[in-house]
Scaffold this active site. Structure first.
Site, PDB file in Angstrom:
ATOM      1  CG  HIS A 188      -1.890  -0.930   1.149  1.00 46.79           C
ATOM      2  ND1 HIS A 188      -2.887  -1.309   2.170  1.00 46.79           N
ATOM      3  CD2 HIS A 188      -2.453  -1.610  -0.009  1.00 46.79           C
ATOM      4  CE1 HIS A 188      -3.552  -2.326   1.688  1.00 46.79           C
ATOM      5  NE2 HIS A 188      -3.435  -2.358   0.347  1.00 46.79           N
ATOM      6  CD  GLU A 427     -10.358 -10.205 -17.000  1.00 45.28           C
ATOM      7  OE1 GLU A 427      -9.584  -9.513 -16.167  1.00 45.28           O
ATOM      8  OE2 GLU A 427     -11.486 -10.447 -16.831  1.00 45.28           O
ATOM      9  CG  ASP A 451      -6.505 -11.064 -13.828  1.00 42.52           C
ATOM     10  OD1 ASP A 451      -5.833 -11.318 -12.986  1.00 42.52           O
ATOM     11  OD2 ASP A 451      -7.504 -10.415 -13.955  1.00 42.52           O
ATOM     12  CB  CYS A 498      -8.029  -2.345 -20.792  1.00 39.27           C
ATOM     13  SG  CYS A 498      -8.495  -4.002 -20.030  1.00 39.27           S
TER      14      CYS A 498
END
Length: 537
Positions: A188, A427, A451, A498
């Site tokens: 994070h 994906e 993915d 994408c």
């Protein structure tokens, strides 16, 4: 030797005086208490105050870093609301008659060991969230204010690691770069640091006691130079000047078409996480929104967003883009994206579990609410929808049946709606191999290369221990993309990319040659890609 190498979080070149941030944690002593119930009430009060602190941090993160990055505090909220976490602390206080600070420290140590022993890299990385949260609870119990760091101008932050809340509190006007001795590319802290748009590099083995020394950060090339020579400074200044000049040059791409010299057009769209990202998309001349990650709308809430709440967000996105296409991906939850109020079950292998369209079909009431909102909003602009993680024709037909029901409902209720195209995300290898059949049911394809890469290579992209094996240039990935594009062309539908490969200029020429119609990337990457496309034959 004054050159130290590390891993790039955000590329760039800068230099400045080092400001070292040390995570000094006071000693927590075991103090007997005579009335454990009073101490438990003291802990519960601190718990409530911590929740307020996290809500304020969330709002500040939304304001400074955008909605997408604010989701990182969901992990701390999940830990804070975890019954086992709270019960462990309360039981230690009650059974050992000790102070709350000590009970928190023991619980933190126990949970840290549990997290560290797990095979899931994402779970291991939540140790940082647990540490940050525990420190916050102790500070509140001890009535210690959070430190507001006074930093010199144009300084380079050096730390062993930083918690997300520490990054939020930095005076970003004075920080030109961040160096961490440890850390993970998927942590994070790294996610937030990346959003600062300054050079960030981690895993750099810098020595101690370097406060006030000068340093050059070239995270573009993956190294830093401590106490640089005049020649090294001169070279850094030249690189920075060249970068500034290049940025200005790239702005000249605004308004130009994204087409090769031979006239082959490739639309450049933006990936966004919410309304706050629309400004950047427009500033960088996005020709469309190629991927609206709708899950972030759920992540910012403490309860399920209503149909009207979603409708207003999607409607505003359509109106803001003023006739340009907005592709809304339906809820893509699961794997590394967990939402506390969804009450998701624990899975041994979440990357292969209930995620994407599987989640939506298992929780059809949630899916229907979202689809109703999308269809209603489609009356106010060019909205299309995108279904994630499709692996079979049956899934697509189930989605179409639900959509048909919803259109009948809206018609009977007298609500207006548009005619969104139904897009399918490619994906998985399974979707690639049945792409011809899927193309007959789809309005367009969007290839999610992140993915697709992990499922084709059987490598968990969240597992940093597998970085040496992870190869997005693997020839099998490009073959998968080619097969998908050929199927789309045979069916006469467009195909977009994408994932991260879309932004990689090494692939742009190949994508143009095989007939990719659109690349959807972060807004800041649109101009460099447009320049690259316009240079192609």
């Amino acid at each position: 030797m004054n050159k130290f190498f590390g891993k790039t979080v955000f590329p760039g070149i800068s230099y400045g005086e080092i400001a070292v941030i040390k995570n000094i944690e006071g000693i927590i002593r075991r103090i007997p208490v005579y009335d454990p119930e009073i101490e438990i009430r003291r802990f519960l009060t601190a718990l409530d105050m911590t929740k307020l602190h996290l809500e304020n941090l969330y709002l500040r993160t939304v304001s400074e870093f955008g909605l997408k990055n604010a989701e990182i505090f969901d992990a701390q909220q999940m830990i804070l609301n975890d019954c086992e976490f709270q019960v462990s602390i309360i039981n230690i206080i009650r059974e050992q008659s000790v102070n709350a600070e000590y009970a928190i420290a023991v619980t933190r140590a126990n949970f840290t060991k549990i997290f560290a022993d797990m095979d899931d890299e994402y779970i291991k990385e939540r140790v940082a969230d647990l540490t940050d949260l525990s420190k916050r609870l102790v500070r509140i119990l001890q009535n210690v204010a959070e430190e507001n760091r006074e930093l010199p101008e144009k300084c380079v932050i050096v730390a062993d690691d930083l918690a997300p809340s520490e990054i939020i509190r930095l005076n970003k006007k004075n920080v030109v770069a961040v160096i961490l001795r440890y850390g993970s590319l998927n942590s994070h802290a790294a996610i937030l640091a990346r959003a600062m748009n300054i050079p960030v590099i981690i895993n750099v083995p810098l020595p101690e006691n370097i406060t006030g020394q000068m340093i050059i950060v070239n995270s573009q090339a993956g190294y830093v130079i401590l106490n640089p020579s005049e020649d090294e400074f001169k070279n850094a200044r030249q690189l920075i000047a060249a970068g500034v000049k290049n940025s200005k040059k790239l702005r000249e791409m605004h308004g130009l078409s994204s087409e090769t010299k031979s006239g082959r057009k490739i639309r450049l769209a933006a990936n966004i996480g919410g309304l706050n990202d629309l400004e950047a998309a427009l500033e960088n001349d996005a020709e469309a929104i190629g991927l609206f990650r709708s899950e972030f709308l759920y992540m910012e809430k403490n309860d399920y967003p209503t149909e009207d709440e979603q409708f207003q967000v999607y409607k505003q996105a359509a109106e803001t883009m003023a006739g340009k296409e907005v592709v809304i991906r339906t809820l893509d939850i699961g794997a590394d994206k967990q939402i506390s109020y969804f009450d998701q079950t624990s899975e041994a292998n979440p990357a292969l579990g209930i995620r994407g369209i599987r989640f939506s079909l298992c929780r059809e009431n949630i899916f229907r609410t979202q689809l109703r909102a999308i269809y209603r909003a489609s009356a106010y602009g060019k909205i299309n929808l995108l279904i994630p993680m499709i692996i079979s024709l049956e899934e697509v037909k189930k989605v179409k049946k639900i959509i048909a029901d919803i259109k009948n409902e809206l018609t009977n209720e007298g609500k207006v709606f548009g005619t969104p195209l139904l897009g399918i995300m490619i994906e998985t290898p399974a979707a690639v191999l049945i792409a011809d059949e899927l193309a007959k049911e789809a309005g367009f394809f969007s290839i999610g290369t992140n993915d697709l890469t992990q499922y084709t290579l059987a490598i968990d992209c969240q597992n940093t221990g597998l970085d040496i094996f992870y190869n997005p240039h693997h020839p099998a990935i490009f073959e998968m993309i080619k097969l998908t594009v050929k199927a789309a062309k045979r069916a006469g539908i467009r195909v977009s990319i994408c994932g991260e490969m879309a932004a990689n200029p090494d692939f742009t020429d190949k994508f143009a040659q095989i007939g990719v119609d659109e690349l959807s990337v972060l807004p800041s990457l649109i101009f460099p890609l447009r320049k690259k496309i316009r240079e192609l034959e």
